[in-house]
Design an enzyme around this catalytic site. Structure first.
Site, short mmCIF file in Angstrom:
data_model
loop_
_atom_site.label_atom_id
_atom_site.label_comp_id
_atom_site.label_asym_id
_atom_site.label_seq_id
_atom_site.Cartn_x
_atom_site.Cartn_y
_atom_site.Cartn_z
N ASP A 1 -0.04 10.34 4.81
CA ASP A 1 -1.23 9.96 5.56
C ASP A 1 -1.99 11.17 6.07
O ASP A 1 -3.22 11.14 6.20
CB ASP A 1 -0.84 9.09 6.76
CG ASP A 1 -0.84 7.61 6.42
OD1 ASP A 1 -1.20 7.25 5.29
OD2 ASP A 1 -0.47 6.80 7.30
N HIS B 1 -30.56 -9.01 -34.00
CA HIS B 1 -29.55 -7.96 -33.96
C HIS B 1 -29.25 -7.49 -35.38
O HIS B 1 -29.17 -6.29 -35.65
CB HIS B 1 -28.26 -8.54 -33.33
CG HIS B 1 -27.61 -7.64 -32.34
ND1 HIS B 1 -28.22 -7.28 -31.16
CD2 HIS B 1 -26.40 -7.02 -32.34
CE1 HIS B 1 -27.40 -6.51 -30.46
NE2 HIS B 1 -26.28 -6.32 -31.17
N GLU C 1 0.83 -1.21 0.00
CA GLU C 1 0.00 0.00 0.00
C GLU C 1 0.87 1.26 0.00
O GLU C 1 0.69 2.16 -0.81
CB GLU C 1 -0.90 -0.01 1.23
CG GLU C 1 -1.77 1.23 1.36
CD GLU C 1 -2.47 1.30 2.70
OE1 GLU C 1 -3.46 2.05 2.79
OE2 GLU C 1 -2.05 0.65 3.66
N HIS C 2 1.78 1.33 0.95
CA HIS C 2 2.75 2.43 1.02
C HIS C 2 4.14 1.85 0.77
O HIS C 2 4.51 0.84 1.36
CB HIS C 2 2.76 3.08 2.41
CG HIS C 2 1.42 3.52 2.89
ND1 HIS C 2 0.62 2.73 3.70
CD2 HIS C 2 0.73 4.67 2.68
CE1 HIS C 2 -0.49 3.38 3.99
NE2 HIS C 2 -0.45 4.56 3.38
#
Length: 428
Positions: free
Chosen positions: A354, A413, A320-321
């Site tokens: 943070d 279609h 994460e970091h």
């Protein structure tokens, strides 16, 4: 790859997932029928709180008047930097456009913000004031018209006053005394007189994260998240005291917060392994208890032979970091691919990001950095496509679409093209 684990974690961030999932599923199922009253009962049970859920404008104004000026100044400092960074992201994110793909066939996109965002601000173990800045500010810059905020209340007090002040400053329209799974359910289902959220954002414990995961699809979410993580890449030039302090700084978040060090220096590794428990022992009781368990069960120190090995294992973990404290900073900046947010050089640290330096702290965990970044203005914006055509362009597009449909066996279609070709005087 020649790597050696000088400290290996016995657990992973997914260790408790099955038990958590069962608990959260039961709570969400109960709230489907009990609605507002169920949320209130859960708030009474888990938070010992029985007051108002939606915080009144009068209460917000009272908090703004009584909060000390230094605290307000610090919140405004963080808000200004996060807002400026979000505005820069929006400016460089993209734009509406239309392009002619072939004669008479025009296609394009529109960037449209979601209408309602639900922002969760954790306040269980700690009052995460910065999370209100990160989520609400970014939603506001993106152009979201209706922003809901939920945060865990304290008995007899409600949401932490500074969180209330922060959410209001950053642009929240509704602030609620509600935390945990019940907050996620309330925002998703439009309880307490609010519109249902189109997207839910914000960090939280494993129960909040699991509630968002389960409800994804019914509501959008920022990302799949778990306990906060830190990875540090360091060589012999790194300061072992700074490395150790930064590892402990994330480990204090919770008992299951991974902290990883990848280094080419055995001397540095040994100093850090010795120093981390000493730093933890010097903390107040709550962060000490969290950090002790986190370092014991989720901390790792890995000795590598080369810079490339450190980069490779870091990309495998996708932390994460991610901090890089090495001599060759530019090489790592270009080489690294998988992380939530990158902190280059010892001068910066996860704690700055943070709290107030400007980048967002709502980031991917559990390896999700392999396929997504963190919260940014684009998470609140839908990229929608459109097309328009001239009758003349049907000669080519309609005929090709009809043929392709028949190749696939989709006769109805195909006829949508046939009927237009016939009406406009073309044959297929």
């Amino acid at each position: 790859m020649a790597i050696t684990y000088l400290k290996k974690s016995p657990k992973t961030s997914s260790t408790d997932d099955t038990k958590t999932r069962e608990i959260v599923e039961n709570i969400l199922k109960d709230i489907e029928t009990s609605k507002e009253e169920g949320c209130k009962e859960l708030s009474k049970k888990f938070d010992k709180y029985e007051g108002e859920v939606v915080i009144s404008k009068e209460k917000i104004e009272d908090i703004k008047k009584n909060l000390d000026q230094k605290t307000k100044d610090d919140v405004q400092f963080a808000h200004e930097r996060v807002r400026k960074f979000a505005e820069a992201q929006l400016k460089n994110y993209g734009q509406d456009f239309e392009v002619e793909l072939s004669e008479g066939l025009y296609a394009g996109q529109r960037l449209i913000p979601v209408n309602t965002a639900g922002c969760y601000v954790p306040a269980g173990r700690y009052a995460h004031i910065a999370s209100a800045v990160m989520s609400v500010t970014t939603a506001k810059v993106a152009g979201v018209k209706n922003i809901l905020v939920c945060s865990s209340p304290k008995p007899g007090v409600g949401v932490h006053p500074t969180i209330v002040y922060t959410a209001d400053l950053c642009g929240a329209d509704v602030i609620m005394n509600l935390g945990g799974v019940q907050a996620i359910a309330a925002m998703t289902n439009g309880l307490f007189g609010n519109a249902p959220a189109d997207i839910l954002v914000g960090p939280g414990n494993q129960f909040v994260a699991e509630a968002k995961r389960i409800l994804f699809g019914k509501v959008g979410i920022d990302l799949f998240a778990g306990p906060t993580e830190i990875g540090i890449i360091a060589d012999e030039n790194a300061d072992p005291e700074i490395v150790a302090v930064d590892l402990v700084g994330q480990a204090e978040h919770g008992y299951n917060s991974p902290a990883w060090l990848w280094t080419t220096s055995k001397e540095l590794a040994e100093k850090v392994i010795k120093r981390v428990p000493e730093l933890i022992a010097d903390l107040p009781e709550l962060p000490r208890t969290n950090a002790e368990a986190a370092w014991r069960d989720y901390g790792e120190v890995v000795l590598c032979d080369t810079d490339e090995e450190m980069a490779t294992i870091s990309d495998e973990y996708a932390p994460e970091h991610l901090e890089v404290q090495t001599k060759n900073l530019e090489w790592f900046h270009k080489r690294l691919k998988n992380y939530g947010s990158l902190f280059i050089g010892e001068e910066t640290t996860v704690a700055y990001g943070d709290k107030c330096s400007g980048t967002n702290h709502i980031l991917p965990t559990k390896g999700a950095g392999r396929y997504t970044g963190g919260l940014f203005v684009g998470k609140f914006i839908k990229t929608l496509s459109f097309q328009r055509m001239t009758k003349e362009s049907t000669e080519l597009v309609g005929a090709a679409a009809a043929r392709l449909s028949r190749y696939e066996g989709m006769e109805a279609h195909a006829r949508t093209g046939d009927v237009r070709l016939k009406k406009y005087g073309y044959t297929n």
